[in-house]
Design a protein around this motif. Structure first.
Motif, PDB file in Angstrom:
ATOM      1  N   PRO A  43       3.998  18.334  15.273  1.00  0.00           N
ATOM      2  CA  PRO A  43       3.339  18.273  16.155  1.00  0.00           C
ATOM      3  C   PRO A  43       3.061  16.717  15.320  1.00  0.00           C
ATOM      4  CG  PRO A  43       2.729  19.738  14.235  1.00  0.00           C
ATOM      5  CD  PRO A  43       3.907  20.295  15.259  1.00  0.00           C
ATOM      6  N   PRO A  44       1.644  15.754  16.097  1.00  0.00           N
ATOM      7  CA  PRO A  44       2.318  14.457  14.845  1.00  0.00           C
ATOM      8  C   PRO A  44       1.435  14.772  14.075  1.00  0.00           C
ATOM      9  CG  PRO A  44       0.557  14.421  16.917  1.00  0.00           C
ATOM     10  CD  PRO A  44       1.403  15.894  16.879  1.00  0.00           C
ATOM     11  N   THR A  45       1.076  13.796  13.019  1.00  0.00           N
ATOM     12  CA  THR A  45       1.364  13.789  11.974  1.00  0.00           C
ATOM     13  C   THR A  45      -0.275  12.917  11.160  1.00  0.00           C
ATOM     14  OG1 THR A  45       2.196  12.487  10.320  1.00  0.00           O
ATOM     15  CG2 THR A  45       3.272  14.740  10.030  1.00  0.00           C
ATOM     16  N   ALA A  46      -1.269  12.656  11.077  1.00  0.00           N
ATOM     17  CA  ALA A  46      -2.764  11.935  11.050  1.00  0.00           C
ATOM     18  C   ALA A  46      -1.822  10.508   9.990  1.00  0.00           C
ATOM     19  CB  ALA A  46      -3.492  12.528  10.564  1.00  0.00           C
ATOM     20  N   PRO A  47      -2.785   9.932  10.694  1.00  0.00           N
ATOM     21  CA  PRO A  47      -2.015   8.647   8.973  1.00  0.00           C
ATOM     22  C   PRO A  47      -3.064   9.078   8.473  1.00  0.00           C
ATOM     23  CG  PRO A  47      -3.136   7.443  11.575  1.00  0.00           C
ATOM     24  CD  PRO A  47      -2.913   9.172  11.595  1.00  0.00           C
ATOM     25  N   ALA A  48      -2.767   7.870   7.734  1.00  0.00           N
ATOM     26  CA  ALA A  48      -3.097   8.071   6.429  1.00  0.00           C
ATOM     27  C   ALA A  48      -4.098   6.665   6.309  1.00  0.00           C
ATOM     28  CB  ALA A  48      -1.950   7.256   5.362  1.00  0.00           C
ATOM     29  N   PRO A  49      -5.864   7.881   5.544  1.00  0.00           N
ATOM     30  CA  PRO A  49      -6.343   5.833   5.324  1.00  0.00           C
ATOM     31  C   PRO A  49      -5.735   5.705   5.106  1.00  0.00           C
ATOM     32  CG  PRO A  49      -7.041   8.029   3.986  1.00  0.00           C
ATOM     33  CD  PRO A  49      -5.374   8.641   4.574  1.00  0.00           C
ATOM     34  N   PRO A  50      -7.181   4.850   5.279  1.00  0.00           N
ATOM     35  CA  PRO A  50      -5.886   2.934   4.056  1.00  0.00           C
ATOM     36  C   PRO A  50      -6.755   2.955   2.697  1.00  0.00           C
ATOM     37  CG  PRO A  50      -7.756   2.769   6.132  1.00  0.00           C
ATOM     38  CD  PRO A  50      -7.889   4.027   5.797  1.00  0.00           C
ATOM     39  N   VAL A  51      -5.290   2.316   2.436  1.00  0.00           N
ATOM     40  CA  VAL A  51      -5.468   2.540   1.021  1.00  0.00           C
ATOM     41  C   VAL A  51      -6.841   0.677   0.152  1.00  0.00           C
ATOM     42  CG1 VAL A  51      -4.557   1.668  -1.214  1.00  0.00           C
ATOM     43  CG2 VAL A  51      -3.423   3.481   0.247  1.00  0.00           C
ATOM     44  N   THR A  52      -6.712  -0.055   1.110  1.00  0.00           N
ATOM     45  CA  THR A  52      -7.232  -1.050   0.720  1.00  0.00           C
ATOM     46  C   THR A  52      -9.259  -0.698   1.250  1.00  0.00           C
ATOM     47  OG1 THR A  52      -7.028  -2.594   2.799  1.00  0.00           O
ATOM     48  CG2 THR A  52      -5.714  -3.021   0.630  1.00  0.00           C
ATOM     49  N   GLY A  53      -9.851  -0.844   1.030  1.00  0.00           N
ATOM     50  CA  GLY A  53     -11.374  -1.152   1.179  1.00  0.00           C
ATOM     51  C   GLY A  53     -11.946  -1.685   0.535  1.00  0.00           C
ATOM     52  N   PRO A  54     -13.733  -1.420   0.445  1.00  0.00           N
ATOM     53  CA  PRO A  54     -14.548  -1.192  -0.679  1.00  0.00           C
ATOM     54  C   PRO A  54     -14.274  -0.788  -1.814  1.00  0.00           C
ATOM     55  CG  PRO A  54     -15.797  -1.472   1.772  1.00  0.00           C
ATOM     56  CD  PRO A  54     -14.418  -0.954   2.173  1.00  0.00           C
ATOM     57  N   GLY A  70       9.118  -2.963  -8.484  1.00  0.00           N
ATOM     58  CA  GLY A  70      10.499  -3.718  -7.796  1.00  0.00           C
ATOM     59  C   GLY A  70      11.035  -3.101  -6.483  1.00  0.00           C
ATOM     60  N   PHE A  71       9.247  -4.266  -5.488  1.00  0.00           N
ATOM     61  CA  PHE A  71       9.227  -3.813  -4.390  1.00  0.00           C
ATOM     62  C   PHE A  71       9.446  -4.486  -3.964  1.00  0.00           C
ATOM     63  CE2 PHE A  71       6.552   0.316  -4.940  1.00  0.00           C
ATOM     64  CZ  PHE A  71       7.125   1.192  -4.303  1.00  0.00           C
ATOM     65  N   ASP A  72       9.714  -4.576  -2.628  1.00  0.00           N
ATOM     66  CA  ASP A  72      10.521  -6.086  -2.232  1.00  0.00           C
ATOM     67  C   ASP A  72       8.598  -6.027  -1.048  1.00  0.00           C
ATOM     68  OD1 ASP A  72      10.970  -8.195  -0.523  1.00  0.00           O
ATOM     69  OD2 ASP A  72      12.605  -7.061   0.403  1.00  0.00           O
ATOM     70  N   VAL A  73       8.390  -6.996  -1.304  1.00  0.00           N
ATOM     71  CA  VAL A  73       7.235  -6.341  -0.560  1.00  0.00           C
ATOM     72  C   VAL A  73       6.614  -8.652   0.116  1.00  0.00           C
ATOM     73  CG1 VAL A  73       4.186  -7.406  -1.007  1.00  0.00           C
ATOM     74  CG2 VAL A  73       6.064  -5.750  -2.463  1.00  0.00           C
ATOM     75  N   PRO A  74       6.949  -8.724   1.118  1.00  0.00           N
ATOM     76  CA  PRO A  74       6.318  -9.993   1.529  1.00  0.00           C
ATOM     77  C   PRO A  74       5.557 -10.704   1.208  1.00  0.00           C
ATOM     78  CG  PRO A  74       5.617  -7.828   2.958  1.00  0.00           C
ATOM     79  CD  PRO A  74       6.034  -7.591   1.889  1.00  0.00           C
ATOM     80  N   ASP A  75       4.994 -12.475   1.427  1.00  0.00           N
ATOM     81  CA  ASP A  75       4.195 -12.832   1.142  1.00  0.00           C
ATOM     82  C   ASP A  75       3.341 -12.941   1.427  1.00  0.00           C
ATOM     83  OD1 ASP A  75       4.900 -14.042  -0.933  1.00  0.00           O
ATOM     84  OD2 ASP A  75       6.199 -16.272  -0.447  1.00  0.00           O
ATOM     85  N   ARG A  76       3.164 -12.574   3.411  1.00  0.00           N
ATOM     86  CA  ARG A  76       2.154 -12.441   4.427  1.00  0.00           C
ATOM     87  C   ARG A  76       2.291 -10.949   5.039  1.00  0.00           C
ATOM     88  NH1 ARG A  76       1.478 -17.901   7.234  1.00  0.00           N
ATOM     89  NH2 ARG A  76       0.417 -16.463   9.013  1.00  0.00           N
ATOM     90  N   GLY A  77       1.266 -10.776   5.765  1.00  0.00           N
ATOM     91  CA  GLY A  77       1.313  -9.544   7.019  1.00  0.00           C
ATOM     92  C   GLY A  77       1.338  -7.570   6.098  1.00  0.00           C
ATOM     93  N   ARG A  78       1.622  -7.277   6.731  1.00  0.00           N
ATOM     94  CA  ARG A  78       1.389  -5.442   6.249  1.00  0.00           C
ATOM     95  C   ARG A  78       1.695  -4.904   5.429  1.00  0.00           C
ATOM     96  NH1 ARG A  78       1.160  -1.166  10.949  1.00  0.00           N
ATOM     97  NH2 ARG A  78       0.207   0.868   9.342  1.00  0.00           N
ATOM     98  N   LEU A  79       1.188  -4.878   4.687  1.00  0.00           N
ATOM     99  CA  LEU A  79       1.982  -4.110   3.340  1.00  0.00           C
ATOM    100  C   LEU A  79       2.870  -2.618   3.642  1.00  0.00           C
ATOM    101  CD1 LEU A  79      -0.710  -4.703   1.224  1.00  0.00           C
ATOM    102  CD2 LEU A  79       0.838  -5.726   1.261  1.00  0.00           C
ATOM    103  N   PRO A  80       4.186  -2.703   3.153  1.00  0.00           N
ATOM    104  CA  PRO A  80       4.815  -1.378   3.213  1.00  0.00           C
ATOM    105  C   PRO A  80       4.146  -0.597   2.713  1.00  0.00           C
ATOM    106  CG  PRO A  80       6.441  -3.124   2.609  1.00  0.00           C
ATOM    107  CD  PRO A  80       4.584  -3.621   2.388  1.00  0.00           C
ATOM    108  N   LEU A  84       1.784   1.221  -0.643  1.00  0.00           N
ATOM    109  CA  LEU A  84       0.876   2.676  -0.274  1.00  0.00           C
ATOM    110  C   LEU A  84       0.542   3.546  -0.792  1.00  0.00           C
ATOM    111  CD1 LEU A  84      -0.688   1.243   3.179  1.00  0.00           C
ATOM    112  CD2 LEU A  84      -0.564   0.045   0.739  1.00  0.00           C
ATOM    113  N   ARG A  85       1.755   3.969  -0.535  1.00  0.00           N
ATOM    114  CA  ARG A  85       2.046   5.983  -0.971  1.00  0.00           C
ATOM    115  C   ARG A  85       2.015   5.754  -2.424  1.00  0.00           C
ATOM    116  NH1 ARG A  85       4.403   6.287   3.826  1.00  0.00           N
ATOM    117  NH2 ARG A  85       5.835   5.395   3.206  1.00  0.00           N
ATOM    118  N   ALA A  86       3.630   4.669  -3.168  1.00  0.00           N
ATOM    119  CA  ALA A  86       3.359   4.398  -4.469  1.00  0.00           C
ATOM    120  C   ALA A  86       2.265   4.502  -5.083  1.00  0.00           C
ATOM    121  CB  ALA A  86       4.170   3.791  -4.060  1.00  0.00           C
TER     122      ALA A  86
END
Length: 99
Positions: A43-54, A70-80, A84-86
């Motif tokens: 069965p499909p898994t529910a997406p995790a709730p967003p980390v960022t927010g109020p 030590g993560f390779d994080v882009p300057d712009r766009g969606r966060l890996p 977020l899980r880490a």
């Protein structure tokens, strides 16, 4: 003059042979035995709730934290999602230790 006799083409019965027939019980390319059912998809898994927010960290704070870990994080766009899980695991562990 007699009319020439032309042969009449008779329709041929369809062949009962199947050119790619396999013996029953033979293993298929995907490892299943012929005639075996495919297992249902998980069965499909529910997406995790967003980390960022109020009340949560900003994306800039998450990017800085991720780079520090030590993560390779882009300057712009969606966060890996791994970042977020880490971050969630790290903040949960820190909250458990503070109690």
């Amino acid at each position: 003059m007699p009319s020439p006799i032309t042969p009449t083409a008779r329709p041929q019965a369809p062949s009962t042979e199947v050119p790619d027939a396999r013996p029953v019980g033979e293993r298929l390319a995907d490892g299943r035995q012929d005639g075996a059912e495919l297992s249902p998809a998980p069965p499909p898994t529910a997406p995790a709730p967003p980390v960022t927010g109020p009340g949560g960290p900003s994306s800039a704070e998450l990017r800085a934290w991720g780079r520090g870990q030590g993560f390779d994080v882009p300057d712009r766009g969606r966060l890996p999602s791994e970042l977020l899980r880490a971050w969630e695991r790290a903040t949960e562990e820190a909250g458990e230790r503070a109690e």
